[in-house]
Enzyme design. Structure first.
Site, short mmCIF file in Angstrom:
data_model
loop_
_atom_site.label_atom_id
_atom_site.label_comp_id
_atom_site.label_asym_id
_atom_site.label_seq_id
_atom_site.Cartn_x
_atom_site.Cartn_y
_atom_site.Cartn_z
N ASP A 69 0.81 -1.22 0.00
CA ASP A 69 0.00 0.00 0.00
C ASP A 69 0.84 1.27 0.00
OD1 ASP A 69 0.94 -0.40 2.57
OD2 ASP A 69 -1.01 -0.68 3.49
N ASP A 138 -7.74 -2.85 14.34
CA ASP A 138 -9.12 -3.14 13.93
C ASP A 138 -9.18 -4.34 12.98
OD1 ASP A 138 -7.93 -2.07 11.69
OD2 ASP A 138 -9.37 -0.43 11.41
N HIS A 140 -7.29 -4.65 10.24
CA HIS A 140 -6.99 -4.36 8.83
C HIS A 140 -5.70 -5.06 8.40
CE1 HIS A 140 -4.83 -0.44 10.21
NE2 HIS A 140 -3.89 -1.28 9.83
N GLU A 145 -9.72 -1.85 5.39
CA GLU A 145 -10.35 -1.54 6.67
C GLU A 145 -11.61 -2.39 6.86
OE1 GLU A 145 -8.91 0.40 8.73
OE2 GLU A 145 -8.30 2.33 7.90
P1 PGA Z 1 2.34 -1.97 13.00
O1 PGA Z 1 1.17 -1.79 11.93
O2 PGA Z 1 3.24 -3.04 12.48
O3 PGA Z 1 3.02 -0.63 13.03
O4 PGA Z 1 1.70 -2.35 14.29
C1 PGA Z 1 0.42 -2.90 11.55
C2 PGA Z 1 -0.65 -2.50 10.57
O5 PGA Z 1 -1.34 -1.48 10.81
O6 PGA Z 1 -0.81 -3.20 9.57
#
Ligand code: PGA
Length: 244
Positions: A69, A138, A140, A145
């Protein structure tokens, strides 16, 4: 089908395990296609990959990569762009060819054409061999999302307020500076990878890890779809896997 789970002591151990898996993949298939992720969880893995490349253990000269992304509207050299994150944390330190690294273009004039092109380039490379994922609080994956349709390829998403809130720490703590949209591989793109490796660390991920992999498969928890993937492996530290 069936989820493989590996519990390790620390985030560094999780990084080493993931690096072992990548090393094996690259040795077996020197021109393999890796799906890569940003965020804090992959950092120990990327440090390991850089060290192993410098030691001559891993040769990236034929490896192709596709990132999950990118923020809409951020230039590749913007300090918070995911392209820049990948350059600084991995690509600039390994012998990968720049033209073999792919990140969705945050500045695409015609995003729909860029999405189609991204999917076509992945297909032209023969598909993703190993897709790396983190997991958001959440549920994702990439920027998919809760509530996103499972059948989408690379597309544009509106970021949820919680994601903007979680990511504002990288934008001077100011949520007004956080882009409100992002371009992401879809769940369909992710599910087409031959192997999916999720890394998760820390107590704050324990609840969502339990929900995603021991709860129902639902678009409300995007990561839950991975229960249906034929070759999914979850590697986490003790805290992240403490509720399962
Ligand atoms: P993080 O992010 O590795 O910084 O916890 C994970 C994500 O949001 O996919």
């Amino acid at each position: 089908m069936g989820i493989k789970m590996i519990v390790l002591n620390t985030p560094e151990d999780v990084g080493s395990f993931a690096a072992d898996l990548f090393e094996l993949e690259i040795k077996a298939r020197p021109a393999c296609v890796l799906g890569l992720a940003t965020g804090s969880t992959p950092l120990p893995l990327y440090r390991q990959l850089v060290a192993r490349c410098k030691e001559g253990r891993i040769d990236f000269s034929r490896v192709r990569t596709f990132n999950l992304d990118e923020y809409e509207g951020l230039a590749p050299d913007h300090p918070q762009s995911y392209r820049r994150f990948m350059q600084e944390n991995l690509f600039d330190h390994i012998n990968i060819k720049p033209e073999n690294t792919h990140v969705p273009d945050g500045l695409a004039a015609d995003p729909e054409a860029m999405f189609a092109d991204y999917e076509r380039q992945i297909a032209d490379c023969g598909g993703v061999d190993v897709q790396l994922l983190g997991i958001g609080h959440d549920g994702h994956i990439g920027f998919n999302e809760p509530g996103e349709a499972f059948e989408l390829g690379t597309h544009c998403v509106d970021l949820k307020p919680e994601t903007i809130e979680a990511n504002k720490r990288f934008f001077e703590g100011n949520e007004d500076l956080v882009p409100k949209q992002a371009y992401t591989m879809g769940i369909k793109t992710i599910m087409q990878a031959r192997k999916v490796l999720m890394v998760a660390n820390g107590k704050d991920k324990a609840e969502i890890v339990k929900k995603a992999f021991f709860g129902p498969v639902t678009p409300e928890v995007p990561a839950s779809i991975l229960q249906m993937h034929p070759d999914f492996i979850l590697v986490g530290d003790e805290e992240a896997l403490s509720l399962i």
